[in-house]
Design a protein around this motif. Structure first.
Motif, PDB file in Angstrom:
ATOM      1  N   VAL A   1       0.710   4.395  -2.731  1.00  0.00           N
ATOM      2  CA  VAL A   1       0.419   5.782  -2.338  1.00  0.00           C
ATOM      3  C   VAL A   1       1.549   6.711  -2.766  1.00  0.00           C
ATOM      4  O   VAL A   1       1.302   7.775  -3.356  1.00  0.00           O
ATOM      5  CB  VAL A   1       0.144   5.880  -0.814  1.00  0.00           C
ATOM      6  N   ASP A   2       2.785   6.321  -2.496  1.00  0.00           N
ATOM      7  CA  ASP A   2       3.935   7.146  -2.891  1.00  0.00           C
ATOM      8  C   ASP A   2       3.972   7.341  -4.411  1.00  0.00           C
ATOM      9  O   ASP A   2       4.218   8.448  -4.900  1.00  0.00           O
ATOM     10  CB  ASP A   2       5.249   6.515  -2.432  1.00  0.00           C
ATOM     11  N   SER A   3       3.732   6.263  -5.135  1.00  0.00           N
ATOM     12  CA  SER A   3       3.748   6.323  -6.592  1.00  0.00           C
ATOM     13  C   SER A   3       2.641   7.233  -7.116  1.00  0.00           C
ATOM     14  O   SER A   3       2.851   8.034  -8.037  1.00  0.00           O
ATOM     15  CB  SER A   3       3.595   4.910  -7.158  1.00  0.00           C
TER      16      SER A   3
ATOM     17  N   TRP B   1       1.632   4.033 -10.906  1.00  0.00           N
ATOM     18  CA  TRP B   1       0.708   3.765  -9.814  1.00  0.00           C
ATOM     19  C   TRP B   1      -0.339   2.696 -10.137  1.00  0.00           C
ATOM     20  O   TRP B   1      -0.711   1.944  -9.233  1.00  0.00           O
ATOM     21  CB  TRP B   1       0.077   5.057  -9.276  1.00  0.00           C
TER      22      TRP B   1
ATOM     23  N   GLU C   1       4.746   8.968 -10.227  1.00  0.00           N
ATOM     24  CA  GLU C   1       5.883   8.170 -10.690  1.00  0.00           C
ATOM     25  C   GLU C   1       5.650   7.640 -12.104  1.00  0.00           C
ATOM     26  O   GLU C   1       4.590   7.125 -12.427  1.00  0.00           O
ATOM     27  CB  GLU C   1       6.107   6.994  -9.730  1.00  0.00           C
TER      28      GLU C   1
ATOM     29  N   LEU D   1       0.994   9.689  -5.445  1.00  0.00           N
ATOM     30  CA  LEU D   1       1.191  11.091  -5.043  1.00  0.00           C
ATOM     31  C   LEU D   1       2.333  11.764  -5.805  1.00  0.00           C
ATOM     32  O   LEU D   1       2.282  12.967  -6.084  1.00  0.00           O
ATOM     33  CB  LEU D   1       1.425  11.191  -3.538  1.00  0.00           C
ATOM     34  N   SER D   2       3.353  11.017  -6.136  1.00  0.00           N
ATOM     35  CA  SER D   2       4.501  11.603  -6.836  1.00  0.00           C
ATOM     36  C   SER D   2       4.333  11.589  -8.351  1.00  0.00           C
ATOM     37  O   SER D   2       5.122  12.203  -9.065  1.00  0.00           O
ATOM     38  CB  SER D   2       5.781  10.844  -6.466  1.00  0.00           C
TER      39      SER D   2
ATOM     40  N   TRP E   1       0.809  -1.219   0.000  1.00  0.00           N
ATOM     41  CA  TRP E   1       0.000   0.000   0.000  1.00  0.00           C
ATOM     42  C   TRP E   1       0.851   1.282   0.000  1.00  0.00           C
ATOM     43  O   TRP E   1       0.588   2.183  -0.804  1.00  0.00           O
ATOM     44  CB  TRP E   1      -0.981  -0.023   1.171  1.00  0.00           C
ATOM     45  N   PRO E   2       1.867   1.400   0.861  1.00  0.00           N
ATOM     46  CA  PRO E   2       2.669   2.630   0.835  1.00  0.00           C
ATOM     47  C   PRO E   2       3.354   2.859  -0.521  1.00  0.00           C
ATOM     48  O   PRO E   2       3.486   4.005  -0.964  1.00  0.00           O
ATOM     49  CB  PRO E   2       3.709   2.426   1.936  1.00  0.00           C
ATOM     50  N   GLY E   3       3.766   1.800  -1.176  1.00  0.00           N
ATOM     51  CA  GLY E   3       4.384   1.934  -2.501  1.00  0.00           C
ATOM     52  C   GLY E   3       3.403   2.503  -3.510  1.00  0.00           C
ATOM     53  O   GLY E   3       3.762   3.357  -4.331  1.00  0.00           O
TER      54      GLY E   3
ATOM     55  N   ARG F   1       1.185  -0.592  -9.321  1.00  0.00           N
ATOM     56  CA  ARG F   1       1.463  -0.695  -7.882  1.00  0.00           C
ATOM     57  C   ARG F   1       0.176  -0.911  -7.081  1.00  0.00           C
ATOM     58  O   ARG F   1       0.213  -1.521  -6.015  1.00  0.00           O
ATOM     59  CB  ARG F   1       2.206   0.532  -7.399  1.00  0.00           C
TER      60      ARG F   1
END
Length: 179
Positions: A118-120, A136, A125, A122-123, A114-116, A139
């Motif tokens: 979210v980070d992807s 995302w 990626e 939001l950024s 999940w954090p991967g 992911r």
């Protein structure tokens, strides 16, 4: 127990629907692969996006259909040994194995995945390859697929408990419906 059996049937229905929908991704992946090969070798043109979408679809097929596969008893097990035991022993093995191994693994994969995502997300990626895709969506498939598998694991636990309490049949004892 009827309430829990209803929950198991709802989970079964959800994974059945998703598993059959994922079947269309196999066709899409095959078509994209064929078109990519034609473009690359016939026209001398291709892009990384074509390759990446194939990888994304393959990941989606495997992860999103895992719950469907569990529902249909399609995962690998040592049938030479397992098949010789009584239905009650098999139910106990399935119950204990699901609780001790499957559900903790699924929980860990969701927790780590999940954090991967979210980070992807939001950024924004993107693939580092030229012409690559956003990351995302692929992911998101990781925690989603393991959530579906965990839900089916819960349904299988409910069905095994019902069987052990003489309130239901094991799935493989019921006639398989034609596809």
């Amino acid at each position: 127990m009827k309430f829990w059996i209803a929950i198991a049937k709802a989970i079964d229905a959800a994974n059945e629907f998703i598993g059959r929908a994922v079947l269309w991704l196999v066709g899409a992946a095959t078509l994209i692969s064929a078109l990519n090969a034609l473009a690359r070798y016939g026209l001398g043109r291709s892009s990384n996006a074509w390759l990446e979408i194939q990888w994304y679809l393959f990941g989606a097929i495997i992860l999103l259909a895992a719950g469907y596969t569990l529902k249909h008893n399609g995962h690998v097990r040592i049938d030479v040994i397992y098949g010789r035991w009584s239905a009650r022993t098999q139910a106990w093995i399935d119950l204990i194995g699901t609780m001790l191994f499957l559900l903790p693994l699924c929980g860990l994969m969701v927790w780590l995945g999940w954090p991967g995502f979210v980070d992807s997300f939001l950024s924004g990626e993107m693939s580092p390859d030229a012409g690559g895709l956003i990351r995302w969506p692929v992911r998101l498939i990781i925690p989603l697929g393991f959530t579906l598998l965990a839900m089916q694991g819960v349904a299988e636990i409910i069905k095994r408990i019902a069987f052990l309490r003489d309130e239901g049949k094991l799935p493989h004892e019921q006639p398989q419906e034609e596809v």
